[in-house]
Design an enzyme around this catalytic site. Structure first.
Site, PDB file in Angstrom:
ATOM      1  N   ALA A 137       0.854  -1.188   0.000  1.00  0.00           N
ATOM      2  CA  ALA A 137       0.000   0.000   0.000  1.00  0.00           C
ATOM      3  C   ALA A 137       0.883   1.228   0.000  1.00  0.00           C
ATOM      4  O   ALA A 137       2.065   1.152   0.305  1.00  0.00           O
ATOM      5  CB  ALA A 137      -0.911   0.035   1.221  1.00  0.00           C
ATOM      6  N   THR A 138       0.261   2.368  -0.342  1.00  0.00           N
ATOM      7  CA  THR A 138       0.923   3.657  -0.173  1.00  0.00           C
ATOM      8  C   THR A 138      -0.107   4.636   0.365  1.00  0.00           C
ATOM      9  O   THR A 138      -1.167   4.817  -0.235  1.00  0.00           O
ATOM     10  CB  THR A 138       1.492   4.184  -1.507  1.00  0.00           C
ATOM     11  N   ALA A 139       0.182   5.250   1.504  1.00  0.00           N
ATOM     12  CA  ALA A 139      -0.690   6.254   2.107  1.00  0.00           C
ATOM     13  C   ALA A 139       0.163   7.446   2.503  1.00  0.00           C
ATOM     14  O   ALA A 139       1.288   7.270   2.969  1.00  0.00           O
ATOM     15  CB  ALA A 139      -1.410   5.684   3.329  1.00  0.00           C
TER      16      ALA A 139
END
Length: 198
Positions: free
Chosen positions: A6-8
């Protein structure tokens, strides 16, 4: 949590906070879904963007949403962003033996202004001006570090958040399939939008 993908990101400026995350859910080498929501609005002044296990993201967002609502109704005043972040830290720490596998970027505004906090799976709470979480974080944070200014407008911060996730998704195979963005202006209503990856 390298296999969870993921990327947040979260960015704080004078006028508010921007939280964003991409929509792919992967496990191991497989894409499980292309339409997962990893950005959650908490009340009318706060939100969080997460990387990690989707069930754990949903769990902590629901518990925190209910806690903020209960506090504000029973105490008849707004909960500080720091207080909400610390509650979330206690929730994560209390499960440290069987951790909720999520990295969280939490932000919002109160009477003291805009805030961004970063939390790891066992409840550490650190205030930052900007942050990134997940497998694409090293790529995203590099772009944010290069372009961030404290005097940025909220619109510039929003575009920087979008660009940082686009950079991450171009190199991190566990991230992708569009971007959810939550913009929380100080004194205003939060706005959500979806940005497709072109």
């Amino acid at each position: 949590m390298n296999g969870l993908g993921a990327t947040a990101v979260g960015i704080k400026v004078k006028d508010g906070v921007v939280l964003a995350a991409e929509k792919r859910m992967s496990y191991g080498g497989f894409i499980m879904s292309k339409a997962i929501r990893k950005v959650f609005k908490i009340g009318n002044r706060m939100g969080m963007a997460c990387a990690g296990l989707y069930a754990d993201m949903q769990t902590i967002s629901r518990i925190l949403e209910n806690q903020v609502r209960y506090y504000e109704i029973s105490m008849k005043k707004e909960m500080k962003v720091r207080s909400a972040a610390r509650f979330l830290g206690v929730l994560l720490y209390s499960n440290k033996m069987f951790p909720l596998l999520t990295e969280t970027v939490f932000g919002g505004y109160d009477k003291e202004g805009a805030h961004i906090y970063v939390l790891d799976p066992v409840g550490s709470v650190v205030e930052e001006r900007y942050s990134a979480a997940g497998t694409g974080a090293p790529l995203a944070i590099a772009l944010i570090e290069k372009n961030y200014r404290e005097d940025m407008s909220l619109e510039e911060a929003e575009q920087l958040a979008i660009d940082s996730i686009k950079v991450a998704t171009s190199r991190d195979s566990l991230s992708g399939d569009g971007i959810d963005v939550l913009v929380i202006p100080v004194g205003g209503e939060p706005k959500t939008k979806f940005v497709p990856l072109s």
